[in-house]
Enzyme design. Structure first.
Site, PDB file in Angstrom:
ATOM      1  N   ASP A 180       0.827  -1.221   0.000  1.00 21.45           N
ATOM      2  CA  ASP A 180       0.000   0.000   0.000  1.00 21.45           C
ATOM      3  C   ASP A 180       0.859   1.268   0.000  1.00 21.45           C
ATOM      4  O   ASP A 180       0.385   2.352  -0.306  1.00 21.45           O
ATOM      5  CB  ASP A 180      -0.945   0.002   1.213  1.00 21.45           C
ATOM      6  CG  ASP A 180      -0.184  -0.187   2.518  1.00 21.45           C
ATOM      7  OD1 ASP A 180      -0.198  -1.310   3.071  1.00 21.45           O
ATOM      8  OD2 ASP A 180       0.491   0.776   2.951  1.00 21.45           O
ATOM      9  N   ASP A 218       6.184  -6.149   6.796  1.00 21.15           N
ATOM     10  CA  ASP A 218       4.797  -5.662   6.762  1.00 21.15           C
ATOM     11  C   ASP A 218       3.988  -6.557   5.827  1.00 21.15           C
ATOM     12  O   ASP A 218       3.517  -6.148   4.763  1.00 21.15           O
ATOM     13  CB  ASP A 218       4.786  -4.204   6.268  1.00 21.15           C
ATOM     14  CG  ASP A 218       3.378  -3.646   6.131  1.00 21.15           C
ATOM     15  OD1 ASP A 218       3.194  -2.691   5.363  1.00 21.15           O
ATOM     16  OD2 ASP A 218       2.456  -4.209   6.774  1.00 21.15           O
ATOM     17  N   GLY A 239       9.297 -12.269  -0.327  1.00 18.74           N
ATOM     18  CA  GLY A 239      10.219 -11.744   0.690  1.00 18.74           C
ATOM     19  C   GLY A 239      11.190 -12.781   1.226  1.00 18.74           C
ATOM     20  O   GLY A 239      12.376 -12.477   1.449  1.00 18.74           O
ATOM     21  N   THR A 251       1.088  -9.937   5.190  1.00 20.85           N
ATOM     22  CA  THR A 251      -0.278 -10.291   5.557  1.00 20.85           C
ATOM     23  C   THR A 251      -0.247 -11.294   6.715  1.00 20.85           C
ATOM     24  O   THR A 251       0.825 -11.614   7.214  1.00 20.85           O
ATOM     25  CB  THR A 251      -0.964 -10.931   4.324  1.00 20.85           C
ATOM     26  OG1 THR A 251      -0.038 -11.842   3.714  1.00 20.85           O
ATOM     27  CG2 THR A 251      -1.334  -9.876   3.292  1.00 20.85           C
TER      28      THR A 251
END
Ligand code: SAM
Length: 285
Positions: A85, A154, A137, A156
């Site tokens: 985001d 960061d 990641g 989910t």
């Protein structure tokens, strides 16, 4: 879609009125929805779970960025894992002499956030101090040879693509990507309803870091009370940075924050008894 029903828990769900639907699509990795709600502003969900809203995102993003950066005191390079985001990138780039590498698995989350959630990134993706990589990641920290002063995870929840970011393998690769005195912080769920997420991380992080613990803050749209942020470092002093030093660093930074301040920084590491009890029963390091 009149209402969005969050599907994080079987027996309890939060419902959000969709006042305007901006985007809904199954991406290569996840089901992405962005809509407007009169009370929360724009909301992004992935696989039926609320990821972020305009009204309270500042709490989460300030605590995962400014806290480790001010604790460390001399951060030059930051790695963000996830954060599609763009708000985490926005907050890190407020520290003027920091270079940021962001590794996000899903290009569509970045593209749709730029278009339908612009207040989150506020142009951060185009900042020359930011390098954006589309990749898993875990794979990145496993194969990368670069090192960082702070790593911010960061991702989910530990379901689907985000599960890999809660593994001991991931934490140990992150440790190897940190410079001396470096800090890993991660989003780690709401302990009142997700205590196993906390105890699992405590056990795994404890195998990788001398100082492994949690700090917390309440993010209103993360249902269930305080949210925990995991903390891992091999420098046992950095969590004990004095209030005076934190105040000096905060003042000198010239940052205006809406949640973070040096006092709440120190208070955030004070955990409720039910969490301490669960940790005391967990194997660690
Ligand atoms: N604040 C949210 C929370 O606490 O649940 C997280 C928000 S952020 C949007 C989550 C990001 O992690 C998403 O953009 C998602 O695509 C990304 N992500 C999930 N699994 C990933 C992985 N294995 N590697 C990199 N990014 C990942």
């Amino acid at each position: 879609m009149k209402y969005f029903k969050e599907t994080l828990y079987d027996s309890v769900c939060q419902e959000y009125r969709v006042d305007k639907l901006y985007f809904e699509h199954k991406t290569e990795h996840q089901h992405l929805v962005i809509f407007h709600n009169a009370m929360l502003g724009r909301v992004m969900t992935l696989d039926g779970i609320v990821q972020t809203t305009e009204v309270d995102e500042f709490i989460y993003h300030e605590m995962l960025t400014h806290l480790p950066i001010f604790a460390h005191g001399d951060v030059k390079k930051v790695l963000i894992i996830g954060g599609g985001d763009g708000a985490m990138l926005r907050e890190v780039l407020k520290h003027s002499d920091v270079e940021v590498t962001q590794v996000e698995i899903d290009q569509a989350v970045i593209d749709m956030s730029k278009e339908f959630l612009p207040n989150h990134s506020q142009g951060a993706f185009d900042n020359p101090r930011a390098t954006i990589i589309i990749r898993d990641g875990l794979e990145f920290v496993r194969d990368c040879e670069d090192t960082f002063d702070v790593i911010i995870s960061d991702g989910t929840d530990p379901i689907g693509p985000g599960e890999a970011l809660f593994s001991e393998e991931y934490y140990s690769h992150c440790r190897n990507r940190l410079n001396k005195g470096g800090i890993l912080v991660t989003q780690n769920g709401v302990p009142f309803f997700q205590i196993t997420e906390v105890t699992n991380t405590y056990q795994r992080l404890g195998l990788c870091f001398k100082d492994a613990t949690f700090y917390s803050a309440s993010v209103p749209t993360y249902f269930g009370g305080i949210m925990t942020f995991a903390w891992g470092t091999n420098d046992s002093n950095v969590r004990r940075t004095s209030l005076e030093t934190l105040r000096t660093r905060y003042k000198e930074s010239g940052l205006n924050t809406r949640y973070y301040n040096p006092e709440i920084h120190q208070a955030a590491f004070v955990l409720p008894q039910y969490v301490l009890d669960a940790l005391s029963k967990t194997e660690h390091g």
